[in-house]
Design an enzyme around this catalytic site. Structure first.
Site, PDB file in Angstrom:
ATOM      1  N   SER A   1       0.842  -1.188   0.000  1.00 29.98           N
ATOM      2  CA  SER A   1       0.000   0.000   0.000  1.00 29.98           C
ATOM      3  C   SER A   1       0.880   1.241   0.000  1.00 29.98           C
ATOM      4  O   SER A   1       1.974   1.257   0.558  1.00 29.98           O
ATOM      5  CB  SER A   1      -0.908   0.017   1.225  1.00 29.98           C
ATOM      6  OG  SER A   1      -0.201   0.474   2.367  1.00 29.98           O
ATOM      7  N   LYS A   2       0.381   2.244  -0.672  1.00 33.64           N
ATOM      8  CA  LYS A   2       1.159   3.460  -0.794  1.00 33.64           C
ATOM      9  C   LYS A   2       1.428   4.080   0.568  1.00 33.64           C
ATOM     10  O   LYS A   2       2.527   4.550   0.844  1.00 33.64           O
ATOM     11  CB  LYS A   2       0.418   4.473  -1.672  1.00 33.64           C
ATOM     12  CG  LYS A   2       1.175   5.781  -1.787  1.00 33.64           C
ATOM     13  CD  LYS A   2       0.990   6.413  -3.124  1.00 33.64           C
ATOM     14  CE  LYS A   2       2.009   7.519  -3.319  1.00 33.64           C
ATOM     15  NZ  LYS A   2       1.953   8.109  -4.658  1.00 33.64           N
ATOM     16  N   ARG A   3       0.407   4.066   1.400  1.00 32.12           N
ATOM     17  CA  ARG A   3       0.565   4.700   2.703  1.00 32.12           C
ATOM     18  C   ARG A   3       1.652   4.038   3.521  1.00 32.12           C
ATOM     19  O   ARG A   3       2.467   4.683   4.168  1.00 32.12           O
ATOM     20  CB  ARG A   3      -0.765   4.651   3.467  1.00 32.12           C
ATOM     21  CG  ARG A   3      -1.151   5.987   4.063  1.00 32.12           C
ATOM     22  CD  ARG A   3      -2.277   5.836   5.048  1.00 32.12           C
ATOM     23  NE  ARG A   3      -1.985   4.785   6.036  1.00 32.12           N
ATOM     24  CZ  ARG A   3      -2.831   4.408   6.967  1.00 32.12           C
ATOM     25  NH1 ARG A   3      -4.021   4.953   7.034  1.00 32.12           N
ATOM     26  NH2 ARG A   3      -2.501   3.454   7.837  1.00 32.12           N
TER      27      ARG A   3
END
Length: 470
Positions: free
Chosen positions: A240-242
């Site tokens: 995930s980008k986060r």
RNA sequence: GGCGCUAUCGUCUAGUGGUUAGGACGGGGCCCUCUCAAGGCCCAGGCAGGAGUUCAAUUCUCCUUAGCGCUACCA
């Protein structure tokens, strides 16, 4: 002729897992003379962004992946609603007038939720009347209960799958605002677009039972399915980008200097194998070799770390492609990098330069950074290179070498070598002093290509100037 | 919690009852050599655990464990 689709929802940049899903669809389509469809599943208006759509197109364009038909779900809402109505009319769905539940209410419910009591049994008269009166409702699929029915499908990767219908909840088809849910929109489009093989991430494996129910209710031919293992991070979590940052975005690899074919190659090797120990493969070789039998069933880790954000194997593959790809294909990509740095390309020697240095590099980026001395005169003198020049006698000898190279009739590898070796014999110094010194003078680097190749790559003028300037 | 999927070197993987468990990346070493790469060769490193079935289990079955997915009027 197979018809397959890649259906991303444009809620972020192009994720590498999505890119891989596109690639597997594309390999299958191209191998079997099929049709590749790009369908934007953009029904979630709240979360869709133009930036995301652009990112998807950017990423696919960079990878050189093509499609034959293009659709946007948001333009096909009438179709979705119409098919939902058909399912209702056929008795496979019912209106659920239960008000939307809050998170807390859901938490309180222990055990699996299957349906709201009382709603499945509403007579069509009452249901129609309440709907006509404007009472909001969710349209739910009437999953067969108490019939001991099994929902089954065959997955090209995971094999035969089945689940008891009694364990599937009455999922929504239409929201209370009249908008179709993902399940409804996706299946309606798959039917309408005559998709016959749905190739997607394994996160949809259990959703597929619901989809099979919809396909059956719609009376169409049920497509085949192939679910792909997921790409995960070294910590086992999904990418995930986060949490994991730019490593999950395709554009990161473009910007890091990957060759598109190398990155495609890398992605294919994550969860798929040609089973013959092949690693480096061209697009065409991948197309020829692709089968679902080669797809693995367990999730694949993208091996990155804080210190090294690029998977080492991806890096290696990029190097392999970099040194074997045809020059006609490589040169334009290198050119773009060099020009983006604002450096000048010596046209007559461009091919030679790239030939000379490509084996040492692993990314396009290297040409502009490590390769700067080949394209500019303002380059740094590395410490180790400086030490070469500080060898006793090195500087005056290199200046003399420069003068002799300048004055010689010929300028070839052989002629330069002769000049250099004659000079070293004449002054009784080891050739290595001049050879390594030349490399240091010409490139500011203590390591690099063979010195005599370097002279050719730099050209006479630049070589002489750098030697005389030590 | 329920349901489902998965489990071979650090990572990507080959393997479908009998193999010294193969390859690749990464790591270590050697060779080549004007340096560094590339290339060639070698080394270390693995079948999650436990029962069963079998003459024989990495391979088949079950259990445990772990990870992941789904369990929304998100996709």
């Amino acid at each position: 002729m197979p018809r397959v689709r890649f259906a991303p929802s444009p809620t972020g940049y192009l994720h590498i897992g999505s890119a891989r899903t596109f690639i597997f669809n594309w390999l299958y389509a191209r191998k079997n003379n099929g049709t590749m469809i790009l369908r934007l599943d953009d029904t979630d208006i709240e979360r869709n962004t133009q930036v995301s759509i652009d990112s998807i197109f950017d990423g696919l364009k960079w990878l050189g992946l093509s499609w034959d038909e293009y659709y946007r779900q948001s333009e096909r809402l009438d179709l979705h609603k119409e098919m939902a109505e058909r399912i209702l009319a056929a008795g496979f769905a019912y209106r659920d007038f239960t008000p939307a539940q809050t998170e807390e209410e859901k938490q309180e419910d222990s055990g699996p939720w299957l349906f709201h009591p009382g709603m499945r049994e509403l007579t069509s008269e009452e249901s129609d009347a309440r709907a006509a009166a404007g009472e909001p409702f969710v349209l739910r699929f009437r999953v067969p209960r108490g019939e001991n029915k099994a929902v089954k499908f065959k997955d090209s990767v995971f094999g035969d799958q089945y689940k008891k219908a009694d364990e599937i909840e009455d999922f929504a088809l239409l929201r209370s605002n009249g908008m179709p849910t993902y399940h409804m929109a996706s299946c309606a489009d798959d039917v309408d677009l005559k998709i016959d093989h749905i190739i997607r991430g394994q996160d949809h494996l259990t959703n597929t039972f619901k989809h099979v129910l919809i396909f059956e209710a719609l009376g169409g031919v049920k497509p085949k399915f192939a679910h792909l293992p997921l790409l995960i991070a070294p910590d086992g979590a999904k990418l995930s980008k986060r949490k994991h940052g730019p490593v999950v975005s395709v554009t990161t690899y473009r910007d890091a200097g990957f060759l598109p074919q190398a990155y495609i190659n890398f992605l294919c090797l994550l969860g798929w194998s040609p089973k013959n120990n092949r690693e480096q493969m061209s697009r065409q070789e991948l197309i020829d070799a692709f089968t679902f039998g080669g797809v693995n069933r367990s999730n694949a880790v993208v091996n990155f770390s804080e210190a090294d954000p690029i998977d080492p194997k991806a890096q290696w593959l990029n190097g392999q492609h970099l040194r074997t790809v045809g020059l006609e294909e490589l040169l334009p990509m290198v050119r773009a990098r060099i020009e983006a740095e604002g450096l000048a390309i010596p046209e007559e020697r461009f091919g030679l330069i790239v030939e000379t240095i490509r084996a040492r590099y692993t990314s396009l980026h290297d040409f502009a950074v490590k390769g700067r001395p080949y394209f500019a005169d303002d380059f740094a003198m590395e410490e180790a290179a400086g030490e070469r020049l500080d060898e006793p006698e090195a500087r005056p000898l290199l200046r003399e070498l420069g003068a002799r190279v300048e004055g010689s009739a010929e300028f070839t590898e052989a002629s330069v070598e002769k000049i250099l070796r004659d000079l070293s014999a004449e002054r009784d110094v080891k050739p290595g002093v001049l050879i390594n010194g030349s490399r240091a003078a010409l490139t500011g680097q203590a390591v690099g290509p063979s010195a005599f190749h370097l002279f050719m790559a730099m050209g006479r003028e630049r070589s002489v100037a750098r030697l005389k300037g030590v």
